[in-house]
Structures are given as structure tokens and as C-alpha cells.
Design a protein around this motif. Structure first.
Motif, PDB file in Angstrom:
ATOM      1  N   VAL A 152       0.588  -1.345  -0.036  1.00  0.00           N
ATOM      2  CA  VAL A 152       0.077  -0.272   0.361  1.00  0.00           C
ATOM      3  C   VAL A 152       1.311   1.117   0.203  1.00  0.00           C
ATOM      4  O   VAL A 152       1.956   1.342  -0.029  1.00  0.00           O
ATOM      5  CB  VAL A 152      -0.867   0.275   1.688  1.00  0.00           C
ATOM      6  CG1 VAL A 152      -1.738  -0.863   1.302  1.00  0.00           C
ATOM      7  CG2 VAL A 152       0.158   0.193   2.323  1.00  0.00           C
ATOM      8  N   SER A 207       1.063   6.828   3.075  1.00  0.00           N
ATOM      9  CA  SER A 207      -0.088   7.299   3.730  1.00  0.00           C
ATOM     10  C   SER A 207      -1.073   6.594   4.542  1.00  0.00           C
ATOM     11  O   SER A 207      -1.573   7.065   5.416  1.00  0.00           O
ATOM     12  CB  SER A 207      -1.123   8.387   2.158  1.00  0.00           C
ATOM     13  OG  SER A 207      -1.045   7.498   1.239  1.00  0.00           O
ATOM     14  N   THR A 208      -1.555   5.080   3.121  1.00  0.00           N
ATOM     15  CA  THR A 208      -2.689   4.554   4.119  1.00  0.00           C
ATOM     16  C   THR A 208      -1.783   3.822   5.431  1.00  0.00           C
ATOM     17  O   THR A 208      -2.670   3.807   6.860  1.00  0.00           O
ATOM     18  CB  THR A 208      -2.805   2.800   3.022  1.00  0.00           C
ATOM     19  OG1 THR A 208      -2.618   3.558   1.713  1.00  0.00           O
ATOM     20  CG2 THR A 208      -3.476   1.769   3.785  1.00  0.00           C
ATOM     21  N   ARG A 228      -2.084   6.533   7.966  1.00  0.00           N
ATOM     22  CA  ARG A 228      -3.657   6.743   8.365  1.00  0.00           C
ATOM     23  C   ARG A 228      -3.939   5.542   9.131  1.00  0.00           C
ATOM     24  O   ARG A 228      -4.781   5.740  10.350  1.00  0.00           O
ATOM     25  CB  ARG A 228      -4.655   6.747   7.151  1.00  0.00           C
ATOM     26  CG  ARG A 228      -4.555   8.216   7.014  1.00  0.00           C
ATOM     27  CD  ARG A 228      -5.878   8.618   5.820  1.00  0.00           C
ATOM     28  NE  ARG A 228      -5.317   8.265   4.864  1.00  0.00           N
ATOM     29  CZ  ARG A 228      -4.333   8.770   3.331  1.00  0.00           C
ATOM     30  NH1 ARG A 228      -4.846  10.408   3.747  1.00  0.00           N
ATOM     31  NH2 ARG A 228      -4.907   8.831   2.149  1.00  0.00           N
ATOM     32  N   ALA A 229      -3.413   4.010   8.789  1.00  0.00           N
ATOM     33  CA  ALA A 229      -3.931   3.329   9.866  1.00  0.00           C
ATOM     34  C   ALA A 229      -3.523   3.351  10.693  1.00  0.00           C
ATOM     35  O   ALA A 229      -4.117   3.095  11.436  1.00  0.00           O
ATOM     36  CB  ALA A 229      -3.126   1.799   9.717  1.00  0.00           C
ATOM     37  N   ASN A 285      -5.350   7.412  11.537  1.00  0.00           N
ATOM     38  CA  ASN A 285      -6.328   7.349  11.496  1.00  0.00           C
ATOM     39  C   ASN A 285      -7.405   6.263  10.995  1.00  0.00           C
ATOM     40  O   ASN A 285      -7.476   7.040   9.693  1.00  0.00           O
ATOM     41  CB  ASN A 285      -6.484   9.112  10.359  1.00  0.00           C
ATOM     42  CG  ASN A 285      -7.877   9.297  10.309  1.00  0.00           C
ATOM     43  OD1 ASN A 285      -8.778   9.007  10.755  1.00  0.00           O
ATOM     44  ND2 ASN A 285      -7.419  10.546   9.894  1.00  0.00           N
ATOM     45  N   ARG A 335     -10.540   6.284   8.428  1.00  0.00           N
ATOM     46  CA  ARG A 335      -9.794   6.468   6.925  1.00  0.00           C
ATOM     47  C   ARG A 335      -9.783   5.966   5.925  1.00  0.00           C
ATOM     48  O   ARG A 335      -9.391   5.953   4.888  1.00  0.00           O
ATOM     49  CB  ARG A 335      -9.168   7.626   6.926  1.00  0.00           C
ATOM     50  CG  ARG A 335      -9.270   9.215   5.822  1.00  0.00           C
ATOM     51  CD  ARG A 335      -9.879  10.033   5.560  1.00  0.00           C
ATOM     52  NE  ARG A 335      -9.323  10.481   4.530  1.00  0.00           N
ATOM     53  CZ  ARG A 335      -9.486   9.859   3.909  1.00  0.00           C
ATOM     54  NH1 ARG A 335      -9.446   8.479   3.148  1.00  0.00           N
ATOM     55  NH2 ARG A 335      -8.983  10.490   2.635  1.00  0.00           N
ATOM     56  N   VAL A 336      -9.323   4.480   6.843  1.00  0.00           N
ATOM     57  CA  VAL A 336      -9.458   3.473   6.052  1.00  0.00           C
ATOM     58  C   VAL A 336      -9.827   2.142   6.250  1.00  0.00           C
ATOM     59  O   VAL A 336     -10.046   1.523   7.579  1.00  0.00           O
ATOM     60  CB  VAL A 336      -7.284   2.929   6.953  1.00  0.00           C
ATOM     61  CG1 VAL A 336      -6.950   2.783   7.467  1.00  0.00           C
ATOM     62  CG2 VAL A 336      -7.083   2.029   5.393  1.00  0.00           C
ATOM     63  N   ASN A 337     -10.134   1.302   5.466  1.00  0.00           N
ATOM     64  CA  ASN A 337     -10.871   0.422   5.463  1.00  0.00           C
ATOM     65  C   ASN A 337     -10.470  -0.759   6.495  1.00  0.00           C
ATOM     66  O   ASN A 337      -8.793  -0.813   6.654  1.00  0.00           O
ATOM     67  CB  ASN A 337     -10.867  -0.581   4.256  1.00  0.00           C
ATOM     68  CG  ASN A 337     -11.016  -1.673   3.728  1.00  0.00           C
ATOM     69  OD1 ASN A 337     -11.853  -2.412   4.778  1.00  0.00           O
ATOM     70  ND2 ASN A 337     -12.717  -1.280   2.779  1.00  0.00           N
ATOM     71  N   HIS A 338     -10.950  -1.911   6.936  1.00  0.00           N
ATOM     72  CA  HIS A 338     -11.069  -2.239   8.775  1.00  0.00           C
ATOM     73  C   HIS A 338      -9.497  -2.776   8.059  1.00  0.00           C
ATOM     74  O   HIS A 338      -9.638  -3.490   8.753  1.00  0.00           O
ATOM     75  CB  HIS A 338     -12.220  -2.854   8.505  1.00  0.00           C
ATOM     76  CG  HIS A 338     -12.415  -4.003   9.724  1.00  0.00           C
ATOM     77  ND1 HIS A 338     -11.862  -3.521  10.975  1.00  0.00           N
ATOM     78  CD2 HIS A 338     -12.119  -5.267   9.605  1.00  0.00           C
ATOM     79  CE1 HIS A 338     -12.238  -4.764  11.819  1.00  0.00           C
ATOM     80  NE2 HIS A 338     -12.019  -5.501  10.929  1.00  0.00           N
ATOM     81  N   THR A 392      -7.823  -3.748   5.234  1.00  0.00           N
ATOM     82  CA  THR A 392      -6.500  -3.262   5.076  1.00  0.00           C
ATOM     83  C   THR A 392      -5.846  -2.778   5.905  1.00  0.00           C
ATOM     84  O   THR A 392      -4.835  -3.247   6.677  1.00  0.00           O
ATOM     85  CB  THR A 392      -6.704  -1.349   4.241  1.00  0.00           C
ATOM     86  OG1 THR A 392      -8.221  -1.616   3.019  1.00  0.00           O
ATOM     87  CG2 THR A 392      -5.496  -1.308   3.097  1.00  0.00           C
ATOM     88  N   ARG A 393      -7.032  -1.904   7.377  1.00  0.00           N
ATOM     89  CA  ARG A 393      -5.480  -2.160   8.045  1.00  0.00           C
ATOM     90  C   ARG A 393      -5.156  -2.777   8.852  1.00  0.00           C
ATOM     91  O   ARG A 393      -4.090  -2.611   9.634  1.00  0.00           O
ATOM     92  CB  ARG A 393      -6.759  -1.465   9.445  1.00  0.00           C
ATOM     93  CG  ARG A 393      -6.392  -0.490  10.712  1.00  0.00           C
ATOM     94  CD  ARG A 393      -7.068   0.092  10.819  1.00  0.00           C
ATOM     95  NE  ARG A 393      -6.370   0.858  12.461  1.00  0.00           N
ATOM     96  CZ  ARG A 393      -7.044   0.155  13.896  1.00  0.00           C
ATOM     97  NH1 ARG A 393      -7.943   0.232  14.137  1.00  0.00           N
ATOM     98  NH2 ARG A 393      -6.413   1.322  14.426  1.00  0.00           N
TER      99      ARG A 393
END
Lengths: 352, 352
Positions: free
Chosen positions: A35, A38-39, A42-43, A46, A49-52, A54-55
Motif C-alpha cells: 500500500v 499514507s495508508t 492513517r492505519a 486515523n 479513514r482506512v478500510n477495516h 486493509t488496516r
DNA sequence: CAAATTTTGGCAAACGATTGCCATGTGACG
DNA sequence: CGTCACATGGCAATCGTTTGCCAAAATTTG
């Protein structure tokens, strides 16, 4: 550096010290997880702001790589270091370990890192310390600061500052209730028939020293006692002899020392010179430090809530550094903590 | 937060706390001086690379703007923070203030900032501290670390580590000479006719506690004394009563405590119970902390060079973090500092 | 099924300093 | 006067992270 290895099993093997392995960065985590950085960021900071899923994945990869965000980089980006500095005049003075302990605890609770600085009882060194550390911390707790008011004002323009046992216009501070404390001391002495006492002053720049003397004098007036001030003395046991000898030139029946460490030095000297405490002379200190309860005789002293002071100061600083904080009204600058006279065997009836 | 303002002239004016003014950056200095940021940077850190008069000019402008390089940005760029962390098990234990003082001094000399961490006598907390601080400092001095060897090894892969009063394979350390020290203690007791003594052990994870006990036992063998170990006890005065009472169940004529703080607690309890020291029981401690000379009776104790230990540890760490340092041969990992038995009134002839 | 809306993730610009590399400008020397 | 060397200063990438903005994808809505 001469090195001796003896009796140290499994210790001295002259192994080379390996250079520290490189830490995982946000980039390496991002690559490993497939990824963008930034992802990853954010994980962590934030989550919404990120898919469950993915996080979860990112976090797992980060865990595997032993990644944790680099605080230096975070600080550079955000301008906040999440670090506060605690400055004390002398770290070996046991009085301050209470403040340090309280500050440590409050800092840990507020998820702040605490830096401790030793001003070496020196305003110049203290100011240099504040300047040097200024950009690396979010704020300062200055304990018993010896800096002049102007220097404090100047410093407070660049940094958030909370004072302990010191006050200065416009600055937040946590102070012990010396007015009540000194009244307790004088009432105690007066009730035992003392008519006069000597105050052994600490460093001239000491704000709390000034408050103590002012309080003692006012209380002495109230009770019709005579108060004399000697000094200044460096607040260490080493000053005890000079201070004690000075007292012995007077007719005072009681002596109040700037702090316990000095008082203990005085007690030692009085014992050396065969002066009986409290029969011939009563001795009172300030702070109730480690040792005040087992010196000989145990010391009557004014206890402060040092741990609480350290904690409150850090909390106040944390509140000040939190984004939208502008203290007004109820959140005003000065907090007073109660003091309590601990009566032990070093004080008693005045000799007749 | 309830705030009370009383008797504090010029202090509580409910002024709003102004947000700190922005600091000057290298860019603002460059603009003001009419040069590029690289020139400003070099004016500070690489004087040979910039014209004499340009440099003077830049420095003057920087001075006027109150500029000093942002340590955070420097750290990010160079990977070095010029900060080292000192971790102690309990900051309020006076034993450690000597170490802290020495570390402070050495750090100041090496132009390093010192961060102090309190591990709260807890290996888990200690490990968390090291992990949390890891990326923000250049290295650690771990004092009397309670972490298991494996944890230390793991930590040393990511950070440079120097130990004080602890040894672990391959790690640099500064330790007190407990072998000689414990021999001095036992010789002292033996010379006074003692035939057996009790050792009051400290925390189970304490490396120096183990060394102390090992040394005492070996020396006791040499002198034909009987040594018994009790404990573990938390090394605070509060453990004194339990420890003292345990000793009184035995026929031992002497007791050696894990450290002075515990010894002082024991002395207090013995006084309470009417046991005379040293006539009925001799008491010996370790550390020679503040208070050991004025407790009652003054404590016989093994003095360590704590200030020097702190200083040496930081120096070793500084050497380790200096660019091309790879300690080998003479620069080997373990440094032993001498110890010295300070004989005071708490120890004497065995009762007959 | 098209359009509108919401998720979601990526790009790129900061933050402040350092530093390798390059482009000037200066002086010296042949 | 031409060439060369060197002194000097600027450009731009870099350190690791955050975050505003945008685009693609997924979802809802009409």
C-alpha cells in the motif's frame, strides 16, 4: 580507559559491539504491505479513514517488521515533540525526587516523555538549559527557578512554562502554601514558650526562600516573637557548621532552617558541639525529605506535597500544550497546595 | 482544577497565556541575510566552506533573530539525536541520584541531552520504556537493569546500550567491585568475632543483589562464617520491620542488608523493638546513600562510586555512538569501579 | 442502468536542516 | 590574454512522517 575483568562470569568476552540494525520505516511497511505510505500512516493515526481489513493487514505487517513511527519525524512534521522538560536546581537534593516522581507519573499518564535537567543551582546554567532544550520540547516545568522575572518572561515567549514553588506575573504555577505553613511553625514555637528564633536563609535568588522568610516574619509579628535572618547559606549539609555556629552567637532558643538538608547539617554540628536538641535549642526544617524522620533527633519540619506538585505542574503543562487551550477564568495561573507541620523530636519547650 | 489565589503578590492576574512566538528557521535567516539556506547551514557547521565575511554577516543576522538550529530537524537528517537516556529502577531511591548526577555532568561535557526514565522497579515497564524511547535517543544507560538477558540482547540490536551494575554477554558495562567489597564486609565482621550473619536480599531480578550474595557467601566460606539469605525484600524503609523481625528469629549476630535504605528501615525497627545496635546486633548496608551518616546509629556500609559510575557509563555510550567507534581489545566491555567499606557505629564486636 | 454519493487509497507537498554536486566568480600563472 | 585551479554559493535531494487534495472504486439512489 583501563578495563579490568574479574569475577564476572559470562560478561567480558571482548565481543565487538554491533552497530544497531536499521529500524523499519513507514516506507518499508508500505512496500511490504503493498500500500502507500499514507495508508500506513492513517492505519495508525486515523483509523476511520482506512478500510477495516486493509488496516488489519497493515498493522499485522507493521507488527511483524517491528515498526513503530519515528518520533523525530513526527515531531518535525507536527511541531510537537510530546516531550516536556523538568528543570530542578539540584537533582541530588532529595527534596526534588518527590517532584520528579510526580512529574514522571503524570507525564506517563499524559503519554509524554520527560526530560530532566539539572540547573546546578545556577540561574545562568538554568537559562542556557532552557534555551538549548527549547526547540526540542513542548514546554518546561521549572522547579524553584532561580531565574529573574525578566528572564522568565522572555523564555515564556518562546516556550510554554509552568513553575513550581515560584511565581511570576502571568505564568502558571504550583506553589506550596507557605503562608499557612510558616504560621503553623511559628504557632508551634510560640506555644512552647519561644520568644525569638533565627531563620537560616537559603540562596538569595530562591523565591520560596523569600516566601518562607516573609511568612515567618509576618507570623512572628502576629505572635509577638522576634525573628532574625542569617545567611544566605547553600542548602547542603556542608553548610551546617557555619550556620549552626552563627546561631550559637545569639540568644535565640529556636532555629528555622531554609530546608531539611541544611537543618540536618545544623543538627550534626550541634551534636558535635554538645548542644542538646531540643532542650537547649529547637530546630525546624522545611520539606520533610527522606532522612528527616531518622536523623537525630528526628526533625520537626513543614511537609509539602512534592509529588503532587510535580504531577499537577505536568498536568497543567499538558493542558497548556493541548491544541485549543487558552486558560482563562477558572483555569487561572496559580495553584496552591496545602502544607502540614510534622512535629518530631527536634523541637520542644524553650529553655527557661 | 480548583484554583485558589492567596497571598501571592503580582502573581495571579488571570492573564491569558500567549501562544509561543514562532522561532526563527534557517530559511528566515537566509532570507534576512540574503543568502541561501545552505550557506547559513555551513556558516554554522562548516566554517571553512564559507567566506569569512559572509560568515560573520550570517552569524550576526542569526544572532539578531535569535536563531538556533532546530534539534529535531537535525536529528531527522543525521539520524543522531545527541540525546541519551538514563533508566533507573526508582528515581526516588537516593542511591541513584549519584548516578544521575554523574551522568548529567558527563552528558553536558559530551554536549548530549540526558533523558531520565523511571522503570518503577518493573522489568516490563523498563522494556516498554526502552522501546518507546528507542528511536528518539542515540543510546541507553540502563542502571541496575531488571530485564532478563534475552530482552537486553534484543534491545541491543536496535540501540546502543551501556549497563551500570549489571552485566550481560557482549554488552558494555560499568560495575562496582562487589567481590572486593563483600570481602571487606565479611573481614570486618569476622575481625569482630562474628560467626554468622544474615543477608537480607533485594529484588529477585537484581543482578547486583545476586553478586552481593555470591560475594558474601564466598567470603564467608573463606573466613569460616555461616551466611544465611532471607528475602527477597523491596528495598525501601517500609520493608524494614518484616526484615528485622525475620532476623530476630535467628541467632545471627550480624545482618547485611541489600542496601542502605532497607538497612535504615531495619535500624528503625530494631530501635522500636529495643534491640541495641551494635551491642546486640551489627547492621551493615550497601551504597552509602544520603542519610547513612546521620541515621541512628550511623550505618556501616559499602560505598560505591556512583557519580563516577554514571559518568563513565555516559562516556562509554558517547564513545560508542561517535561515528567510527568499534571497541575491541583494550576497549573491552566491562569496567569495574572500586568499592570501599565505610565503618560507622552500626557494627561492632559480636555479643559474647 | 445512469447518476449521484460515499469510501478508500495514492500523490505530493510540507516540516527544518544537511550535503553532494554543479555553476559561477576570482585570482594566479604561463 | 588564455587557461587552470580554487574559493564560494546555490540547487535539489534526503531524512520519516503527516495531510490536503484528488481520482478511482464501490455503493446507493432515482
Amino acid at each position: 580507559m583501563a578495563i579490568v575483568c574479574q569475577n564476572l562470569p559470562d560478561a567480558c568476552q571482548h565481543c565487538p559491539v554491533p552497530a544497531p540494525r536499521r529500524r523499519a520505516t513507514i516506507t518499508s511497511v508500505a512496500e511490504a504491505a503493498g500500500v502507500a505510505t499514507s495508508t500506513v500512516s492513517r492505519a495508525f493515526s486515523n483509523p476511520g479513514r482506512v478500510n477495516h481489513v486493509t488496516r488489519e493487514h497493515v498493522l499485522a505487517v507493521a507488527e511483524r517488521l517491528g515498526y513503530s513511527p519515528n518520533p523525530t519525524a513526527q515531531a518535525l512534521e507536527s511541531g510537537r515533540t510530546n516531550t516536556v522538560a523538568l528543570v530542578v536546581p539540584d537533582i541530588t537534593n532529595p527534596y526534588f525526587s518527590g517532584v520528579v516522581k510526580g512529574a514522571e507519573r503524570a507525564a506517563a499518564e499524559a503519554r509524554l516523555t520527560l526530560v530532566i535537567g539539572d540547573a546546578q543551582e545556577n540561574p545562568v546554567h538554568e537559562e542556557r538549559l532552557v534555551r538549548r532544550l527549547g526547540a526540542a520540547v513542548d514546554g518546561f516545568v521549572l522547579t524553584a527557578s532561580r531565574m529573574p522575572d525578566e528572564a522568565l518572561q522572555r523564555a515564556s515567549e518562546l516556550n510554554r512554562i509552568v513553575l513550581v514553588n515560584r511565581a511570576s506575573p502571568g505564568l502558571t504555577s504550583v506553589v506550596a502554601d507557605f503562608a499557612s505553613g510558616t504560621r503553623q511553625i511559628v504557632a508551634h514555637l510560640a506555644s512552647h514558650g519561644h520568644r525569638s528564633f533565627v531563620f537560616l536563609g537559603g540562596p538569595a535568588e530562591s523565591w520560596s526562600g523569600a516566601r518562607r522568610w516573609a511568612g515567618l516574619r509576618a507570623a512572628a509579628d502576629e505572635h509577638g516573637l522576634e525573628a532574625t535572618r542569617f545567611g544566605p547559606y547553600t542548602p547542603t549539609t556542608a553548610s551546617g557548621p557555619a550556620a549552626a555556629d552563627a546561631v550559637l552567637t545569639t540568644r535565640a532558643t529556636a532555629v528555622v532552617a531554609h530546608n531539611d538538608v541544611l537543618a540536618i547539617g545544623v543538627l550534626q554540628r550541634l551534636a558535635e558541639r554538645g548542644v542538646r536538641v531540643p532542650e537547649q535549642l529547637s530546630v525546624v526544617g522545611f520539606d520533610d525529605v527522606f532522612g528527616a524522620d531518622f536523623c537525630h533527633p528526628p526533625l520537626t519540619t513543614l511537609a509539602e506535597r512534592t509529588t503532587e506538585a510535580g504531577a499537577r505542574a505536568v498536568e497543567a503543562l499538558a493542558a497548556l500544550t493541548r491544541p485549543g487551550a487558552t486558560p482563562t477564568g477558572d483555569d487561572a495561573p496559580v495553584r496552591v497546595l496545602p502544607t502540614q507541620l510534622v512535629v518530631r523530636a527536634s523541637s520542644g519547650p524553650a529553655p527557661t
